[in-house]
Structure formats: structure tokens, C-alpha cells
Design an enzyme around this catalytic site. Sequence first.
Site, short mmCIF file in Angstrom:
data_model
loop_
_atom_site.label_atom_id
_atom_site.label_comp_id
_atom_site.label_asym_id
_atom_site.label_seq_id
_atom_site.Cartn_x
_atom_site.Cartn_y
_atom_site.Cartn_z
N LYS A 1 3.34 3.61 -9.74
CA LYS A 1 4.26 4.01 -8.26
C LYS A 1 5.63 3.34 -8.73
O LYS A 1 6.32 4.15 -8.03
CB LYS A 1 3.08 2.07 -7.63
CG LYS A 1 3.99 1.89 -6.76
CD LYS A 1 4.14 2.45 -5.03
CE LYS A 1 4.85 2.60 -3.69
NZ LYS A 1 4.41 3.08 -2.74
N LEU B 1 0.51 -6.77 1.00
CA LEU B 1 1.05 -8.57 1.36
C LEU B 1 2.97 -7.19 0.53
O LEU B 1 2.76 -7.00 0.10
CB LEU B 1 1.08 -9.59 0.73
CG LEU B 1 -0.99 -9.47 0.92
CD1 LEU B 1 -1.22 -10.77 -0.17
CD2 LEU B 1 -0.21 -10.46 2.59
N PRO B 2 3.26 -8.12 1.25
CA PRO B 2 4.55 -8.08 1.30
C PRO B 2 5.33 -8.40 -0.30
O PRO B 2 5.89 -7.18 -0.55
CB PRO B 2 5.31 -9.30 1.83
CG PRO B 2 4.51 -9.59 3.19
CD PRO B 2 2.91 -9.41 2.38
N THR C 1 2.40 -3.34 -2.73
CA THR C 1 3.41 -2.67 -3.95
C THR C 1 4.12 -4.27 -4.74
O THR C 1 4.67 -5.01 -4.10
CB THR C 1 5.21 -1.67 -4.01
OG1 THR C 1 3.38 -0.63 -3.43
CG2 THR C 1 5.59 -1.52 -4.98
P1 NAD Z 1 4.75 -5.68 6.57
O1 NAD Z 1 5.62 -6.96 6.24
O2 NAD Z 1 4.66 -4.77 8.24
O3 NAD Z 1 3.00 -6.28 6.76
C1 NAD Z 1 2.35 -7.47 5.37
C2 NAD Z 1 1.75 -8.60 6.50
O4 NAD Z 1 1.29 -9.05 5.87
C3 NAD Z 1 2.49 -8.74 7.89
O5 NAD Z 1 1.79 -8.86 8.99
C4 NAD Z 1 2.49 -9.97 7.80
O6 NAD Z 1 2.06 -11.29 8.11
C5 NAD Z 1 1.53 -10.84 6.41
N1 NAD Z 1 1.84 -12.02 5.59
C6 NAD Z 1 2.51 -12.00 4.96
N2 NAD Z 1 2.51 -13.37 4.20
C7 NAD Z 1 0.68 -13.63 4.03
C8 NAD Z 1 0.12 -14.51 4.13
N3 NAD Z 1 -0.19 -15.64 3.10
N4 NAD Z 1 -1.32 -14.17 4.95
C9 NAD Z 1 -2.05 -12.90 5.21
N5 NAD Z 1 -1.04 -12.57 5.68
C10 NAD Z 1 0.21 -12.38 5.40
O7 NAD Z 1 5.34 -4.49 5.29
P2 NAD Z 1 4.17 -3.37 5.05
O8 NAD Z 1 4.42 -1.71 5.27
O9 NAD Z 1 2.32 -3.19 6.05
O10 NAD Z 1 3.63 -3.09 3.76
C11 NAD Z 1 3.09 -3.91 2.77
C12 NAD Z 1 2.91 -3.72 1.68
O11 NAD Z 1 1.96 -2.27 1.27
C13 NAD Z 1 4.02 -3.71 1.04
O12 NAD Z 1 4.05 -4.68 -0.62
C14 NAD Z 1 4.76 -2.53 0.75
O13 NAD Z 1 5.63 -2.79 -0.41
C15 NAD Z 1 3.76 -1.97 0.59
N6 NAD Z 1 4.38 -0.07 0.82
C16 NAD Z 1 4.56 -0.10 2.26
C17 NAD Z 1 4.66 1.44 2.83
C18 NAD Z 1 5.58 1.51 4.14
O14 NAD Z 1 5.58 2.61 4.40
N7 NAD Z 1 5.52 -0.04 4.80
C19 NAD Z 1 4.62 2.69 2.04
C20 NAD Z 1 3.84 1.86 0.68
C21 NAD Z 1 3.76 0.95 0.28
#
Ligand code: NAD
Length: 291
Positions: A169, A65-66, A94
Site C-alpha cells: 500500500k 481505523l485512522p 492503512t
Molecule cells: P474516518 O476518520 O472517516 O473513519 C475512522 C473511524 O474510526 C471514525 O468513525 C472514528 O470515530 C472511528 N474510531 C476511531 N477510534 C476508534 C476506536 N478506538 N474504536 C472505534 N472506532 C474508532 O477515516 P476513513 O477515511 O474511513 O479511513 C479509515 C482508514 O482507511 C484509514 O486508515 C485511512 O488511511 C484508510 N483509507 C482511507 C481512504 C479514503 O479515501 N478515505 C482510502 C484508502 C484508505
Amino acid sequence: MSTIAFIGLGNMGGGMAANLVKAGHSVNAFDLVESALSRAAENGCKTFSNVREAVAGVDAVVTMLPNGKIVETVYENDVIGHAPSNAILLDCSTIDVATARKVSADAAAKGYDMVDAPVSGGIAAANGGTLTFMVGGTEKSFARAEPILAKMGKAVIHAGESGAGQAAKICNNMLLGASMIATCEAFELARKLGLDLQTFFDISSKASGQNWSMTSYCPVPGVGPQTPADNGYQGGFATALMLKDLKLAMEAAQSVDADVPMGHRAAELYQAFADAGSGGLDFSAIIKTLE
Ligand code: NAD
């Protein structure tokens, strides 16, 4: 094979859930966004219209999740007390160390084993099942989480007690942010001093300035391996996400009164770069501000 609920099927979670299906798990998927759910269904997940239904009767719950606020709300309202108490809980988002510890303690109070298991590696690694997981939790929780995480990654490392995964991290990404800016500075100074940049790369990558931002993720187009710099700084690891991690690191540093001058400056520079409208560019694009 066990049933796993997967909550949060965005850029990262979508590919991770698909890899659990490929490994033979039955995956109950939930996301607030319809397009994320249809992609999960195409990848073989069973989709649900809310978290509580998705976690009913499962063996494990994975969340991606975000941010910390959302993670806390999802666990406190819809996972703890709704998933079976013998289900292992894995938060791969994260988030800040304090929230990770709080949610895990609340889960433990209701009899759950829980780990924080943030990842290193971007969307390509999530899709390809080659993430690195850094895991915080008890030995018992880690032993239960490890086989699940191994299906989504190439390395699963026990960092310590609850919150230690998040701590590892943000320390890693604070180092990455600062070392990327230092690498950019070195290349721009080399350019201004009349050095050929490929020659500088050849020297420094074999000398004491060598670091990952230079040799694996060079910010200069046409120098070193293929990186986002060769693709107009598209894809890769967005500046907005680097800034998110640097802010978490600054918050954590403040909470333990740690002096982090380089991390602090990196956070300021990434904030300014994002404010200038570059949040969607790969984080190595910060070299443009030094040209
Ligand atoms: P993203 O925004 O693409 O995905 C998050 C998903 O969570 C979305 O689809 C959103 O609709 C869903 N969501 C939000 N609130 C929700 C709820 N209450 N119930 C159900 N679903 C819900 O983000 P991402 O890039 O997939 O990143 C996710 C996590 O991974 C973050 O914490 C980010 O910091 C971490 N991260 C991302 C990367 C990257 O390269 N994108 C790398 C390492 C870590």
C-alpha cells in the site's frame, strides 16, 4: 452466514460494513461516534456500545481505523482475548508495517489468524464494493480472509507474509504521490511553453509519459476524464490522507535504509501544501502550487 464484528464505521468503514450486510452477514458494529453508529444501524448492522461486546462470539473481526496507535490499542485491549480464538482478524486500516506485524504476531501468539488488508480506492469504491485489497498474512489466514474481503472489493491480492499488505500500500501510494506531482509539473510546463493542454494530454497519454495520474485522474480541469479537478478539487483522495501515506512510506524507508529521493520530495511538497491549509482538497490540487 457468519457473524462479523466491524470496528470503525467512518467514511470508508460505513460503506464496507453495509456491503457485508448486503452479502448476508450479520454485522456487529462499533464506533466511538454516535452518528456513525446510527448510519450503521440504518444499513442493517446491529450496534454495540463497546468493542468487547461487539466481538463476543463472532466468526470474524474487521477494523477500519485512522492509524496504527489506535489499531494497536483496539486489538491489544479489546479484541485479542475477547473475540473467540477461532475468529479471523482483518485490519483494513492503512498503518505502519511495524505495528501491523506486531499486532499480528501478538494475535498469533494467542491462537488467532490475522491479516493486514489495506485498500486502494476511496469512499465511492468502499460504498460500491469495488475496493482493491492487498493482503499480508499466512496462506491459511489469506484463504480465510479472502471470501470476506471479496464481498467488499473487486480484487483481493495476497501480497505476502504479515505486513506485506501495508508495504504494498505505501509503496503504491508513494509512487502515486510522486507521479501526480510529476504530471502536474508537465502540464504546467506545457502551458508555459504555449501548448494546448488537451493536445498535450492526447499526445502524452499515448506516449511514454502516460501514467494513471494523467489518464485516470488528470489534475487539469476540463482535460481527460471527469476527475476531482472538474469539481473544484472537492471529494476524491484528500491531501491529508496522501500526506499520511507518504509519511508512513518515509518511516518505512528509513527503517530499511532505502533511498527514496522522489518520495521524500513528494512528502515535503504535500506537507507544505497541507500546511498552507489545503489538507482537505483532493491531492491533485497540488497543481495549484505550480501555476
Ligand atoms: P474516518 O476518520 O472517516 O473513519 C475512522 C473511524 O474510526 C471514525 O468513525 C472514528 O470515530 C472511528 N474510531 C476511531 N477510534 C476508534 C476506536 N478506538 N474504536 C472505534 N472506532 C474508532 O477515516 P476513513 O477515511 O474511513 O479511513 C479509515 C482508514 O482507511 C484509514 O486508515 C485511512 O488511511 C484508510 N483509507 C482511507 C481512504 C479514503 O479515501 N478515505 C482510502 C484508502 C484508505
